[in-house]
Design a protein around this motif. Structure first.
Motif, short mmCIF file in Angstrom:
data_model
loop_
_atom_site.label_atom_id
_atom_site.label_comp_id
_atom_site.label_asym_id
_atom_site.label_seq_id
_atom_site.Cartn_x
_atom_site.Cartn_y
_atom_site.Cartn_z
N UNK A 246 21.80 37.83 -93.07
CA UNK A 246 23.01 38.51 -93.55
C UNK A 246 24.18 37.52 -93.57
N UNK A 247 24.81 37.37 -94.72
CA UNK A 247 25.87 36.37 -94.86
C UNK A 247 27.11 36.88 -95.56
N UNK A 248 27.07 38.11 -96.05
CA UNK A 248 28.20 38.61 -96.84
C UNK A 248 28.35 40.11 -96.64
N UNK A 249 29.48 40.63 -97.08
CA UNK A 249 29.70 42.08 -97.01
C UNK A 249 28.67 42.81 -97.86
N UNK A 250 28.28 42.23 -98.97
CA UNK A 250 27.28 42.88 -99.82
C UNK A 250 25.93 42.95 -99.11
N UNK A 251 25.59 41.89 -98.35
CA UNK A 251 24.36 41.92 -97.55
C UNK A 251 24.41 43.05 -96.52
N UNK A 261 21.84 51.21 -89.06
CA UNK A 261 23.06 51.88 -88.58
C UNK A 261 24.17 50.86 -88.37
N UNK A 262 23.80 49.68 -87.90
CA UNK A 262 24.73 48.57 -87.74
C UNK A 262 24.00 47.30 -88.16
N UNK A 263 24.77 46.23 -88.36
CA UNK A 263 24.18 45.04 -88.95
C UNK A 263 24.59 43.81 -88.15
N UNK A 264 23.60 42.99 -87.80
CA UNK A 264 23.90 41.76 -87.08
C UNK A 264 23.90 40.57 -88.03
N UNK A 265 24.76 39.62 -87.68
CA UNK A 265 24.93 38.41 -88.48
C UNK A 265 24.57 37.23 -87.58
N UNK A 266 23.62 36.42 -88.02
CA UNK A 266 23.16 35.35 -87.15
C UNK A 266 23.56 33.96 -87.62
N UNK A 267 22.64 33.31 -88.32
CA UNK A 267 22.85 31.91 -88.70
C UNK A 267 24.18 31.67 -89.40
N UNK A 268 24.67 32.67 -90.14
CA UNK A 268 25.93 32.49 -90.87
C UNK A 268 27.07 32.07 -89.95
N UNK A 269 27.04 32.56 -88.68
CA UNK A 269 28.10 32.17 -87.74
C UNK A 269 28.11 30.68 -87.45
N UNK A 270 26.94 30.06 -87.58
CA UNK A 270 26.83 28.64 -87.21
C UNK A 270 27.36 27.74 -88.32
N UNK A 271 27.21 28.17 -89.56
CA UNK A 271 27.70 27.32 -90.66
C UNK A 271 29.13 27.67 -91.04
N UNK A 279 33.41 38.70 -93.40
CA UNK A 279 32.63 39.87 -93.83
C UNK A 279 33.42 41.16 -93.58
N UNK A 280 34.04 41.23 -92.39
CA UNK A 280 34.81 42.44 -92.04
C UNK A 280 35.99 42.61 -93.00
N UNK A 281 36.60 41.49 -93.40
CA UNK A 281 37.71 41.57 -94.36
C UNK A 281 37.23 41.93 -95.76
N UNK A 282 36.02 41.46 -96.10
CA UNK A 282 35.50 41.73 -97.45
C UNK A 282 34.92 43.14 -97.60
N UNK A 283 34.47 43.72 -96.49
CA UNK A 283 33.78 45.02 -96.57
C UNK A 283 34.59 46.09 -97.31
N UNK A 284 35.87 46.31 -96.95
CA UNK A 284 36.63 47.35 -97.65
C UNK A 284 36.76 47.07 -99.15
#
Lengths: 300, 241
Positions: A246-251, A261-271, A279-284
């Motif tokens: 998961x790397x984007x709000x669309x993902x 119910x909820x979504x975890x973001x992994x490798x994206x945090x490292x790059x 993502x939180x800003x893009x979601x709305x």
């Protein structure tokens, strides 16, 4: 105004975005980039009964649209986490956190979960039965329904906190494992952990990773993760935390539509250390564009 | 640590494989020589950690060797191109000593340049031993000289300067501390051949570069350390080979 809130086992999250265990430490490293309190919550670094150094280096290999890691559950051990990491975490993070627990025997898992049960700052326990980077325990519990059920049962017996079991994708039928966990009392399922992968250094004619193989993650695994989340979410009655590339709000929205119910973001945090903030800003914005007013009834 | 965008001012080869890139942007997070930046390169998933050669209020100098896909793409960057950088990563060197000795090998030399500049600004007499494989690979020698450093060059094939490795230049040098950066076999040799305390800068494959992933951990006398966050500079007395 769109509504980002979700409910995870009776605990409200201000949004469904959660940094995945192993990509966010105990939160401290990200404070220089953004305030972690904007997150739904986060899952802290997989913690074991004893301190662990983990595997020899190199532990990291780059791949097309992803990476392999073979860290091997490096962590300071449950006692140091309780004595040092959690008191520090509480000074800057004011939401319930997810305690990710690793182990090498059923007793290990129960031992750590019993200790963590007394921590008010822990909202949920995420039991990692799917680490591909340790020789004994770890993934071996997550590739067998009976083993997965045994860990789940042992952990549920020692904690009142909601227990999520984090599953490995390196199995023939992940639904069977998920159902075994649910039957054993799991309050939720987290999936997927990394896919077992490998790279070879052509010039040196040997594996890039010192441990030969490691866990593959990043955007390349997203379709596999999404498929498995869809299968599991439609087969169990407990909530699912979806993760994998998961790397984007669309993902995130795709994962929610697949049944998470909820979504975890992994490798994206490292790059991109600000990936979750972005993502939180893009979601709305994406929700407005798609005519989505809330995130609680997206499942297809 | 800071995430910010830099614009390329210049990017040109110094030797067949070593390039010098000048960038413009916010350098405020860079506080010590020996720190590094982590560059996002289009087409590569992981960032590339590159040591800071030098910096001032507006500009950043990176000297890097083309060794793979990421650095190959870096070498193609033109003036005006932009990079997303994480800056101010790592601990960097601690300035100390009245007679410092600098020992650099290959692309381990660039961070020692920014260090030498600051040691010279503090009025210290700096001796720099720069090790290369061969004469055609020499870079930064004149720049160290221009800072007022005493410069000794070694080449493994004997085609320039002192034949051999940086440790072959140590005889007769007096110093009260040293700073080194280079390939691990060189660091091991420096460890064995030096007679004072000193600071070693290490390299390791990294995931994140800012301490989150535990991809670059090592064991030290003082516990487990992350090369990217607790390093890349370790004191001689804490190193466990």
């Amino acid at each position: 105004m769109v509504d980002l809130r979700v409910d995870l086992c009776g605990i409200a999250l201000s949004n469904p975005v959660i940094p995945a265990s192993g990509t966010f430490g105990y939160g401290n490293e990200f404070r220089e980039f953004y305030d972690p309190n904007i997150l739904g919550t986060f899952s802290f670094k997989g913690t074991t009964r004893e301190p662990r150094f983990g595997n020899p280096t190199p532990r990291i290999a780059e791949c097309t649209a992803g990476m392999i890691n073979a860290v091997g559950l490096q962590n300071p051990g449950i006692d140091a986490v309780l004595a040092t990491e959690l008191p520090r975490l509480k000074t800057f993070f004011h939401k319930p956190v997810i305690a990710n627990i690793g182990g090498f025997s059923v007793e290990d898992y129960a031992y750590c979960c019993e200790k963590i049960d007394a921590e008010p700052c822990v909202g949920w326990i995420e039991v990692n039965i799917s680490c591909p980077n340790v020789r004994h325990g770890g993934m071996s519990f997550g590739t067998d329904p009976a083993g997965a059920a045994a860990v789940t049962k042992a952990v549920k017996a020692v904690t009142t906190k909601p227990v999520f079991v984090k599953l490995s994708p390196n199995v023939t039928d992940i639904v069977e494992i998920a159902k075994a966990c649910e039957d054993a009392g799991a309050d939720g399922i987290s999936l997927i952990n990394t896919l077992l992968g490998m790279r070879i250094d052509l010039a040196r004619r040997r594996p890039v990773i010192a441990n030969t193989m490691g866990g593959f993650s990043g955007p390349a695994v997203f379709p596999v993760a999404l498929r498995m989340v869809y299968q599991v979410a439609h087969a169990v009655g407990v909530p699912v935390m979806g993760m994998g590339g998961v790397s984007s709000a669309r993902d995130v929205l795709e994962m929610l539509m697949a049944g998470a119910t909820a979504v975890q973001v992994g490798a994206a945090n490292l790059v991109n250390p600000c990936a979750c903030r972005d993502i939180i800003e893009d979601l709305p914005v994406e929700m407005e564009r798609l005519g989505i007013s809330n995130l609680r009834e997206l499942r297809i | 640590m800071q995430q910010t965008t830099f614009q390329v001012l210049a990017n040109r080869p110094l030797t067949d494989a070593v390039y010098r890139m000048e960038l413009q942007g916010d350098t405020t997070a860079i506080t010590r020589p020996g720190q590094f930046v982590n560059l996002h390169i289009d087409g590569c998933y992981l960032r590339r950690p590159i040591s800071v050669c030098d910096w001032d209020g507006q500009t950043l100098t990176l000297i890097y060797k083309v060794v793979g896909e990421g650095t190959r793409r870096m070498a193609q960057a033109r003036k005006g191109d932009t990079f997303d950088l994480l800056t101010g990563l790592g601990n960097g060197y601690t300035l100390r000593g009245n007679a410092p000795l600098l020992l650099g090998g290959g692309v381990g030399i660039p961070p020692l340049y920014g260090l030498a500049k600051r040691l010279r600004a503090a009025g210290k007499p700096v001796t720099a031993v720069l090790g290369f494989n061969t004469a055609s690979e020499i870079f930064l020698r004149d720049e160290f000289s221009a800072l007022g450093c005493r410069v000794l060059v070694t080449t493994a094939d004997g085609s320039a300067g002192i034949p051999g490795f940086v440790t072959d230049a140590l005889a007769g040098l007096s110093y009260d501390t040293f700073y080194t950066c280079g390939p691990e076999p060189m660091l091991r040799a420096v460890y064995a051949a030096t007679v004072t305390g000193g600071q070693f800068s290490f390299e390791e494959r990294m995931g994140c570069g800012f301490g989150a992933c535990m991809g670059c951990s090592c064991k030290t006398v003082t516990g487990y350390k992350r090369i990217c966050k607790d390093g890349p500079v370790l004191e001689k007395e804490e190193i466990l080979w």
